[in-house]
Structures are given as structure tokens and as C-alpha cells.
Design a protein around this motif. Structure first.
Motif, short mmCIF file in Angstrom:
data_model
loop_
_atom_site.label_atom_id
_atom_site.label_comp_id
_atom_site.label_asym_id
_atom_site.label_seq_id
_atom_site.Cartn_x
_atom_site.Cartn_y
_atom_site.Cartn_z
N GLU A 1 4.94 10.15 -14.72
CA GLU A 1 3.72 9.39 -14.46
C GLU A 1 4.06 7.91 -14.28
O GLU A 1 4.71 7.31 -15.13
N TYR A 2 3.60 7.36 -13.18
CA TYR A 2 3.72 5.93 -12.92
C TYR A 2 2.32 5.40 -12.68
O TYR A 2 1.44 6.12 -12.22
N ASP A 3 2.11 4.14 -12.95
CA ASP A 3 0.82 3.51 -12.71
C ASP A 3 0.79 3.11 -11.23
O ASP A 3 1.08 1.96 -10.88
N THR B 1 -0.28 1.98 -7.70
CA THR B 1 -1.25 1.06 -7.11
C THR B 1 -1.77 1.61 -5.79
O THR B 1 -2.95 1.50 -5.48
N ARG C 1 8.61 0.06 -7.05
CA ARG C 1 7.91 -1.06 -7.70
C ARG C 1 8.32 -2.36 -7.03
O ARG C 1 9.48 -2.59 -6.75
#
Length: 85
Positions: free
Chosen positions: A4-6, A8, A82
């Protein structure tokens, strides 16, 4: 295994082959801010090495991870980039 990554923004480059996944990733990253995470969804198996190499040689981005899965009987590759600057 799913990480899980935040995220955008998600960029769908399914059906495109080299160099377009990298070209479109670069364009999308240019529109993001520092610490934003771009999820790139591709079907080209070459995108694994292409995006890894691009991230390694490009200032201001970090490849957080890559995953391989399947959707509709087709291999799908997810890349998480990122923005660092």
C-alpha cells in the motif's frame, strides 16, 4: 503480495509499449509536487526494467516498488514512483 502506497494519481498506460510508458510517466511526474506518489499501470513487461532504469537515472524521482498481477487474463504491472523534488 500487495503493497500500500499513498497514491496521489494513477496513470494508465496499458496497451502501450516502449518508450511510451516512460514518456507518459515523465510527463505525469512533471505535474506533481514533492512527496506525491504516482501509480503507473502497464501491460508491457518491458516497463519493469524501463521504469526502473529511468527512475535510477532521473533526479527528483524514487521508484518505491513494482508489482506484477493479472487482470482479465492479462499480465498487469504496477509501478510506484515518488516525486522527491
Amino acid at each position: 503480495m500487495s503493497t500500500e502506497y499513498d497514491v496521489t494519481e494513477t496513470l494508465d498506460v496499458k496497451g502501450l509499449s516502449c518508450p511510451m510508458p516512460v514518456v507518459q510517466t515523465k510527463q505525469a511526474v512533471d505535474e506533481l509536487d514533492a512527496d506525491d506518489v504516482l501509480e503507473v499501470v502497464a501491460t508491457d513487461s518491458g516497463s519493469v526494467s524501463d521504469l526502473s532504469g529511468w527512475a535510477d537515472s532521473t533526479a527528483g524521482v524514487e521508484l518505491l516498488g513494482q508489482e506484477e498481477g493479472e487482470a482479465g487474463g492479462e499480465a498487469v504491472y504496477r509501478h510506484y514512483v515518488r516525486v522527491t523534488e
